[in-house]
Design a protein around this motif. Structure first.
Motif, PDB file in Angstrom:
ATOM      1  N   PRO A  32       0.580  -0.699  -0.195  1.00  0.00           N
ATOM      2  CA  PRO A  32      -0.294   0.395   0.171  1.00  0.00           C
ATOM      3  C   PRO A  32       1.015   1.209  -0.090  1.00  0.00           C
ATOM      4  O   PRO A  32       0.607   2.017  -0.459  1.00  0.00           O
ATOM      5  CB  PRO A  32      -0.638  -0.181   1.030  1.00  0.00           C
ATOM      6  N   TRP A  33       2.034   1.131   1.030  1.00  0.00           N
ATOM      7  CA  TRP A  33       2.927   2.268   0.583  1.00  0.00           C
ATOM      8  C   TRP A  33       3.446   3.089  -0.615  1.00  0.00           C
ATOM      9  O   TRP A  33       3.395   3.623  -0.996  1.00  0.00           O
ATOM     10  CB  TRP A  33       4.277   2.395   1.453  1.00  0.00           C
ATOM     11  N   LEU A  34       3.623   1.979  -2.102  1.00  0.00           N
ATOM     12  CA  LEU A  34       4.172   2.257  -3.086  1.00  0.00           C
ATOM     13  C   LEU A  34       2.772   2.760  -3.607  1.00  0.00           C
ATOM     14  O   LEU A  34       3.173   3.362  -4.455  1.00  0.00           O
ATOM     15  CB  LEU A  34       4.846   0.402  -3.576  1.00  0.00           C
ATOM     16  N   ALA A  35       1.572   2.212  -3.611  1.00  0.00           N
ATOM     17  CA  ALA A  35       0.830   2.617  -3.767  1.00  0.00           C
ATOM     18  C   ALA A  35       0.431   4.302  -3.837  1.00  0.00           C
ATOM     19  O   ALA A  35      -0.122   5.104  -4.345  1.00  0.00           O
ATOM     20  CB  ALA A  35      -1.088   2.021  -3.589  1.00  0.00           C
ATOM     21  N   GLU A  36       0.766   4.463  -2.660  1.00  0.00           N
ATOM     22  CA  GLU A  36       0.292   6.288  -1.792  1.00  0.00           C
ATOM     23  C   GLU A  36       1.586   6.968  -2.418  1.00  0.00           C
ATOM     24  O   GLU A  36       0.875   8.174  -3.133  1.00  0.00           O
ATOM     25  CB  GLU A  36       0.829   5.922  -0.167  1.00  0.00           C
ATOM     26  N   LEU A  37       2.873   6.363  -2.946  1.00  0.00           N
ATOM     27  CA  LEU A  37       3.985   7.295  -3.483  1.00  0.00           C
ATOM     28  C   LEU A  37       4.017   7.090  -4.911  1.00  0.00           C
ATOM     29  O   LEU A  37       3.894   8.546  -5.565  1.00  0.00           O
ATOM     30  CB  LEU A  37       5.194   5.961  -3.376  1.00  0.00           C
ATOM     31  N   GLY A  38       2.931   6.487  -4.967  1.00  0.00           N
ATOM     32  CA  GLY A  38       2.358   6.146  -6.952  1.00  0.00           C
ATOM     33  C   GLY A  38       1.319   7.403  -7.250  1.00  0.00           C
ATOM     34  O   GLY A  38       1.100   8.191  -7.801  1.00  0.00           O
ATOM     35  N   ARG A  39       0.497   7.384  -6.439  1.00  0.00           N
ATOM     36  CA  ARG A  39      -0.674   8.488  -6.380  1.00  0.00           C
ATOM     37  C   ARG A  39      -0.234  10.026  -5.954  1.00  0.00           C
ATOM     38  O   ARG A  39      -0.135  10.694  -6.750  1.00  0.00           O
ATOM     39  CB  ARG A  39      -1.321   8.300  -5.345  1.00  0.00           C
ATOM     40  N   ALA A  40       0.627   9.976  -5.415  1.00  0.00           N
ATOM     41  CA  ALA A  40       1.259  11.396  -4.588  1.00  0.00           C
ATOM     42  C   ALA A  40       2.367  12.211  -6.307  1.00  0.00           C
ATOM     43  O   ALA A  40       2.347  13.457  -6.510  1.00  0.00           O
ATOM     44  CB  ALA A  40       2.057  10.852  -3.912  1.00  0.00           C
ATOM     45  N   ALA A  83      -3.319   4.786 -17.568  1.00  0.00           N
ATOM     46  CA  ALA A  83      -3.380   5.195 -16.732  1.00  0.00           C
ATOM     47  C   ALA A  83      -2.322   5.117 -17.003  1.00  0.00           C
ATOM     48  O   ALA A  83      -0.916   4.758 -16.772  1.00  0.00           O
ATOM     49  CB  ALA A  83      -3.498   4.264 -15.327  1.00  0.00           C
ATOM     50  N   PRO A  84      -1.622   6.531 -16.601  1.00  0.00           N
ATOM     51  CA  PRO A  84       0.042   6.656 -16.239  1.00  0.00           C
ATOM     52  C   PRO A  84       1.203   5.548 -15.583  1.00  0.00           C
ATOM     53  O   PRO A  84       0.772   4.741 -14.941  1.00  0.00           O
ATOM     54  CB  PRO A  84      -0.298   8.057 -15.716  1.00  0.00           C
ATOM     55  N   VAL A  85       2.352   5.691 -16.080  1.00  0.00           N
ATOM     56  CA  VAL A  85       3.063   5.025 -15.838  1.00  0.00           C
ATOM     57  C   VAL A  85       3.879   5.646 -14.702  1.00  0.00           C
ATOM     58  O   VAL A  85       4.233   6.494 -15.023  1.00  0.00           O
ATOM     59  CB  VAL A  85       4.608   4.223 -16.534  1.00  0.00           C
ATOM     60  N   VAL A  86       4.388   4.784 -13.505  1.00  0.00           N
ATOM     61  CA  VAL A  86       5.243   6.504 -12.227  1.00  0.00           C
ATOM     62  C   VAL A  86       6.543   5.473 -12.530  1.00  0.00           C
ATOM     63  O   VAL A  86       6.985   4.284 -12.347  1.00  0.00           O
ATOM     64  CB  VAL A  86       4.978   6.042 -11.456  1.00  0.00           C
ATOM     65  N   PHE A 119       9.437   9.891 -13.136  1.00  0.00           N
ATOM     66  CA  PHE A 119       9.201   9.762 -13.669  1.00  0.00           C
ATOM     67  C   PHE A 119       7.653   9.551 -14.257  1.00  0.00           C
ATOM     68  O   PHE A 119       8.010   8.159 -13.837  1.00  0.00           O
ATOM     69  CB  PHE A 119      10.478   9.556 -15.240  1.00  0.00           C
ATOM     70  N   VAL A 120       6.912  10.373 -14.535  1.00  0.00           N
ATOM     71  CA  VAL A 120       5.709   9.861 -14.880  1.00  0.00           C
ATOM     72  C   VAL A 120       5.214  10.166 -15.992  1.00  0.00           C
ATOM     73  O   VAL A 120       5.181  11.660 -17.094  1.00  0.00           O
ATOM     74  CB  VAL A 120       4.255  10.850 -14.261  1.00  0.00           C
ATOM     75  N   PHE A 121       5.090   9.259 -16.729  1.00  0.00           N
ATOM     76  CA  PHE A 121       4.124   9.504 -18.435  1.00  0.00           C
ATOM     77  C   PHE A 121       2.430   8.814 -18.464  1.00  0.00           C
ATOM     78  O   PHE A 121       3.172   7.996 -18.035  1.00  0.00           O
ATOM     79  CB  PHE A 121       5.324   8.702 -18.823  1.00  0.00           C
ATOM     80  N   GLY A 122       2.224  10.166 -19.061  1.00  0.00           N
ATOM     81  CA  GLY A 122       0.742   9.688 -18.950  1.00  0.00           C
ATOM     82  C   GLY A 122       0.212  10.392 -19.866  1.00  0.00           C
ATOM     83  O   GLY A 122       0.755  10.649 -21.177  1.00  0.00           O
ATOM     84  N   GLY A 123      -0.895  10.808 -20.337  1.00  0.00           N
ATOM     85  CA  GLY A 123      -2.128  11.081 -21.115  1.00  0.00           C
ATOM     86  C   GLY A 123      -1.642  10.830 -21.892  1.00  0.00           C
ATOM     87  O   GLY A 123      -0.785   9.477 -23.238  1.00  0.00           O
TER      88      GLY A 123
END
Length: 172
Positions: A32-40, A83-86, A119-123
């Protein structure tokens, strides 16, 4: 390069909870902490708390690169979700090639990703070809906690949900 998966095993062109090539073992849970990092990360990248709140990664590929490792240009297309890749880098700096969505050729941009870079790539860029052309050995410094090499964590929303034991992206 060596890979460990969390949430789902990534196999070429599909995801699975268990995999023959890893001794049939069930994949380790996605923390869950990794999901939180991704959301942030998504919220910060998009400047939109709602986009972050809606990001639900359920798989991580943890890749270790030694100084000789490379990764060719590829697209992340096995997910059912757009959804984006983080991507989070730890350890040695790498030269990350971020390309276009049409093919492996130009135009592309080479970016140095250092330890701690996210690095976040989405859209429109979600399906851009990308790869690692070089690892800059010994560039991490002692604060990274790594003696050598580079770790890269890529977080993805597979779109498979919690109950399915395997999945393939249609049309992949």
């Amino acid at each position: 390069m060596r890979t460990v998966c969390l949430g789902w095993h990534w196999l070429p062109y599909r995801y699975a909870r268990t995999a023959e090539d890893v001794n049939g073992a069930r994949v380790a849970a996605f923390p869950p902490w990794l999901a939180e990092l991704g959301r942030a990360a998504v919220a910060d990248a998009y400047g939109d708390a709602g986009a972050g709140a809606g990001y639900t990664p359920d798989a991580a590929l943890v890749n270790f690169y030694d100084g000789a490792a490379r990764m060719g240009m590829h697209q992340d297309r096995e997910e059912r979700s757009d959804a984006p890749v983080v991507s989070l880098s730890l350890g040695d700096t790498c030269v990350f090639r971020f390309g276009n969505t049409e093919d492996r050729g130009r135009p592309y941009t080479d970016v140095e990703l250092a330890s701690g870079d996210l690095f976040v790539f989405g859209g429109p860029s979600r399906y851009a070809f990308h790869g690692v052309t070089k690892v800059l050995e010994g560039s991490a410094g002692p604060a990274s906690g790594m003696r050598a090499g580079r770790l890269n964590l890529t977080l993805r929303d597979t779109g498979l949900g919690g109950g399915s034991e395997s999945g393939e992206r249609s049309g992949a």
